[in-house]
Design an enzyme around this catalytic site. Structure first.
Site, PDB file in Angstrom:
ATOM      1  CD  GLU A 160      34.229  -7.030 -60.922  1.00 16.58           C
ATOM      2  OE1 GLU A 160      34.751  -5.934 -60.604  1.00 16.58           O
ATOM      3  OE2 GLU A 160      34.669  -8.133 -60.564  1.00 16.58           O
ATOM      4  CD  GLU A 176      39.886  -6.096 -62.249  1.00 19.36           C
ATOM      5  OE1 GLU A 176      40.755  -5.771 -61.411  1.00 19.36           O
ATOM      6  OE2 GLU A 176      38.829  -5.459 -62.401  1.00 19.36           O
TER       7      GLU A 176
END
Length: 521
Positions: free
Chosen positions: A290, A143
């Site tokens: 995820e 991220e």
């Protein structure tokens, strides 16, 4: 003699009540062809899989050797690490467990600035272990665009330098390179057909997607329906977030494509596909690096519960292994990595941050998944005593249609739920459907997908006969009180007590026992 007959009558009434309870528990416990776009082959010869993220913010974490032994016991074959831990990589050698390794965000600057540093990283963390350790991909950062935006200009240089090092080692066809993104890089995520990548990152996203297309690598996305639900309470129903079955009126509909979405994750995945399509990228598959649901939260996180976490992850696994794809791409099912294997109890608040795991750090389960029948996934998720039953809250018409299929084309044995037969009562569609679903499930050998019925059935590990036993114990106490109050002789008491215990051991003799008692009266 009158007291004796009255006692027999009372016990007969109790037996009749037991019979009704038994029948109720028995009814619950018995046993688009052409691809729309050209997408790359999925990992594992086209078979979608479920893997686990392994975080290390855990007190008393297992040693690398014990960790790998635990993975083998649990039959976990796909894992993702947030670094390239040498002890774990060494322990994974010759285990056939596939692993994604990661370049931490704090190393992007050095690798993106130096080809030599990138080559050294590949030599140290990949070449040293492959192929004994089955490294499948490298996740460059995590991220990065949304958490460390200052490093964004170095993301593509880092990826390209690492790829060049893989080419030099002749490993570029075996090991893919990508970078996981937060869902927030996509704007206007619903309806999916209107989604697009945040244009602030266009200088990174377009070259990245072109690289992924050229190298056959996936777009890695961290997608959490939990956060979508929490940020849109009142707009996004909980059932949609948890993969629960929905009536057509509750399905989310994309007004532009008229595609129906029964769960939030599929909508998020399709938002990524539409966002890529808007940049003319149509051959990159989405890999969910995820996703998960926390099992505990603070007062501001009331939906972080064990029940919701169990429901989400169990249904997620079934959804992936059923290979149903998404509404936009039914031909492609994204593989997922559940966040996460262990509770990371050392993580900072809120409380939920430390409670995403399926297991505690000592390897004991936080909760047991209900996915038996979905292959050999997670050895201790359930016991072998599993049953297929109708879900609660499903529209009776939908259940009836599933019941008709089970008893018709599905060739389940439905003779016992016909009028006058032992399992006809309780006479309602939910109990009849549970009987038929379980008959089909057992007939199919609990095979993957045999307890679905278009999402209206669920696998349970709770033996429904335990319900009967709890009621039976209550009435055994009641029987003792009745016997004492009527001052029956010990011989009479033990006579009926023996009959009652015999009833527990051989429930099928209930009718014969009742007939004998009535004859004695």
């Amino acid at each position: 003699m009158a007291n004796y007959k009255f006692s027999v009558f009372v016990i007969a009434i109790i037996f009749v009540f037991f019979s009704a309870i038994f029948r109720y528990s028995q009814a619950k416990s018995l046993p688009l062809a052409a691809a729309q776009i050209k997408l790359q082959k999925q990992v594992q010869n086209g078979e979608p899989f479920v893997g686990f993220n392994i975080g290390t913010d855990v007190s008393n974490i297992l040693s690398a050797t014990d960790l790998v032994s635990f993975l083998q016991i649990q039959k976990i074959t796909q894992v993702r690490l947030y670094d390239a831990d040498p002890d774990i990589l060494k322990a994974l050698a010759k285990t056939k467990i596939r692993v994604i390794i990661s370049v931490p965000n704090n190393q992007i600057l050095a690798i993106g600035s130096s080809n030599t540093t990138a080559a050294s990283w590949i030599d140290r963390n990949v070449v040293a272990y492959y192929p004994e350790t089955l490294i499948t991909a490298i996740a460059v950062g995590d991220e990065l665009l949304t958490t460390v935006p200052s490093s964004a200009p170095l993301l593509m240089p880092a990826i390209e330098s690492l790829y060049s090092a893989l080419v030099a080692a002749n490993l570029h066809t075996q090991i893919k390179i990508s970078t996981p993104h937060a869902a927030s890089v996509i704007l206007d995520p619903f309806p999916p057909s209107q989604s697009f990548f945040n244009q602030s990152w266009s200088s990174v996203m377009l070259p990245l997607l072109q690289f992924l297309s050229k190298t056959g690598s996936p777009l890695m996305m961290n997608l959490y329906p939990y956060y979508v639900f929490m940020q849109n309470k009142g707009v996004v129903p909980l059932d949609n977030s948890l993969f629960k079955p929905l009536t057509p009126s509750k399905e989310m509909v994309d007004p532009n494509t008229l595609l129906h979405y029964t769960n939030v994750l599929d909508a998020m995945i399709d938002a990524a596909y539409f966002s890529m399509k808007n940049l003319n990228i149509t051959d990159v598959v989405v890999l969910v690096t995820e996703t998960g649901w926390p099992s505990k939260g603070d007062s501001k996180e009331p939906y972080a519960t064990i029940d919701n976490a169990d429901t989400y992850n169990s249904n997620l696994i079934k959804h992936v292994l059923d290979r149903s794809g998404t509404p936009f791409h039914p031909e492609v099912t994204s593989s997922v990595y559940i966040y996460e294997l262990f509770n990371e109890d050392l993580r900072s608040p809120p409380v939920s941050e430390a409670n995403w795991g399926l297991f505690y750090g000592n390897s004991t389960p936080v909760y047991l998944l209900h996915v038996y029948g979905s292959g050999t996934f997670l050895a201790n998720d359930t016991t072998n005593q599993t049953y297929c039953i109708a879900m609660d809250g499903v529209d009776s018409r939908i259940l009836q249609a599933a019941l008709d299929w089970a008893c018709g084309p599905g060739t389940a044995n439905c003779s016992e739920i016909q009028p006058g037969e032992d399992c006809y009562q309780p006479n309602n569609v939910k109990n009849h459907a549970s009987y038929a679903f379980d008959s089909y499930y057992q007939k199919e050998g609990k095979a993957p997908g045999s307890c679905d019925f278009k999402g209206v059935a669920m696998i349970t590990t709770t033996d429904p006969s335990k319900i009967f036993r709890s009621f039976a114990f209550f009435f055994l106490v009641l029987l003792v009180q009745i016997v004492c109050s009527l001052s029956l002789s010990l011989s009479v008491f033990f006579f009926f007590a023996a009959r009652l215990f015999k009833f527990f051991e051989a429930l099928k003799q209930l009718k014969d026992a009742l007939r004998v008692i009535r004859l004695k009266v």
